[in-house]
Design a protein around this motif. Structure first.
Motif: not given
Length: 363
Positions: A56, A117-118, A120, A148-150, A152, A163, A165, A167
């Protein structure tokens, strides 16, 4: 699809509910440094083993691994918030909040999947801060959440190496205690449910882990002059119980959260080294009676300063624990309590987000 949610980022736990759901997610606000786990048997629920890597832009350390909530509860290196911490700028609170939002997104299948992609999940959030922190930190708190933060999930059962995302598109920040009263006064549709609360002058004693807030709400508006907050909560008394139990019996609670679990389950018997057992209820009673007397004195002080207050609600997670002690200490002083006390702010934050951000409702 943007999810509308209310999240109470409490010093003791993070409580999260999605619009349209009555099942809140509760994660203890406790973390420990993460590492490769030596697994003998996998936990039966992902909630019990939240093992995450978080990226983040709002965190001082990015791409760090953490054990969160229940998994960190008995860890020897776990971290709980202290009374010097400010959750508006706390990395720990953000770590647990993002874990909760990511977990809720995956378990509710509320995400969009892009090519390669991850997953979301997108949120509009309602949340809040204590009275004393609100004026100074609400904008900073909002900015830390936005964007946006991620997250996992690593060894977490059923979510291995997933994983997601997270948002966060919009955030509505309100005041702890005031949001709870808004929830009590309104239906889910935001129509008035209780005219007395909605149109009255209501005093609130909202007892948290590290703070106790005394907002005064007049016709659903905060009274700027008489609303006040104290930098003391039930954690002070929980810490004293932990110290006294260790001094008397050599038994060490690894965290406040572990003691709180026992108190909620009314399990006051601890196992001593060997086969002995002892009841710690007298120690709990002693400190909770002290806490209740302190709360009653603070309520009386606020009520004397503003005698137009029609009634005083005692709410929050601390109120749930202290209710019988506060009722005993109150004597002839009439106070009001509410069901699901620890969740009132969370539901209130959801409604505040609905009322302030109608254009952000799910489509």
């Amino acid at each position: 699809m943007i999810k509308l949610a209310g999240i109470d980022i409490g010093n003791d736990s993070i409580k999260l509910v999605l619009d349209g759901s009555r099942e809140p997610l509760v994660i203890p606000n406790i973390i420990a440094p993460g590492y490769e786990r030596h697994m003998l048997q996998e936990e039966d629920s992902p909630w019990k083993a939240l093992d995450v890597m978080i990226y983040s832009p709002s965190l001082s350390q990015r791409n760090q691994r953490y054990f969160v909530g229940q998994l960190a509860l008995e860890h020897e290196d776990n971290l709980e918030l202290e009374d010097t911490d400010n959750k508006a700028v706390s990395d720990q609170s953000l770590i647990v909040a993002l874990t909760a939002l990511a977990y809720q997104g995956l378990t509710n299948q509320a995400f969009n999947t892009g090519y390669g992609s991850a997953d979301e999940v997108e949120y509009t959030l309602g949340t809040g801060l204590p009275v004393r922190a609100f004026a100074k930190y609400s904008q900073q708190f909002e900015q830390r959440l936005l964007g946006e933060h991620e997250v996992t999930f690593l060894s977490t059962p059923q979510l291995h190496n997933r994983k997601i995302k997270v948002s966060i598109r919009k955030v509505a920040v309100s005041i702890e205690g005031a949001a709870a009263i808004f929830h009590l006064a309104t239906h889910d549709s935001l129509q008035v449910k209780d005219e007395e609360i909605y149109n009255g002058v209501i005093g609130v004693c909202e007892i948290g882990a590290l703070t106790t807030d005394f907002p005064v709400i007049k016709r659903m508006a905060i009274d700027n002059h008489f609303s006040h907050g104290e930098q003391i909560g039930i954690a002070t008394y929980l810490d004293a119980i932990i110290r006294d139990v260790e001094d008397a019996y050599g038994y060490v609670f690894p965290s406040r959260a572990k003691l709180v679990q026992r108190i909620k389950n009314r399990n006051f018997t601890i196992q001593l080294l060997g086969e002995g057992q002892v009841d710690i209820r007298p120690i709990v009673d002693q400190h909770f009676r002290r806490a209740a007397l302190r709360m009653i004195e603070m309520i009386k002080k606020r009520w004397r300063k503003y005698p137009d207050i029609q009634c005083f609600y005692v709410i929050g997670g601390g109120a749930s624990a202290l209710k019988p002690y506060i009722q005993e200490a109150a004597g002839s002083l009439k106070l009001r309590f509410a069901n699901e006390s620890e969740f009132l702010n969370m539901y209130g934050y959801l409604k505040v987000a609905k009322s302030r951000l109608p254009q952000a409702a799910p489509v």
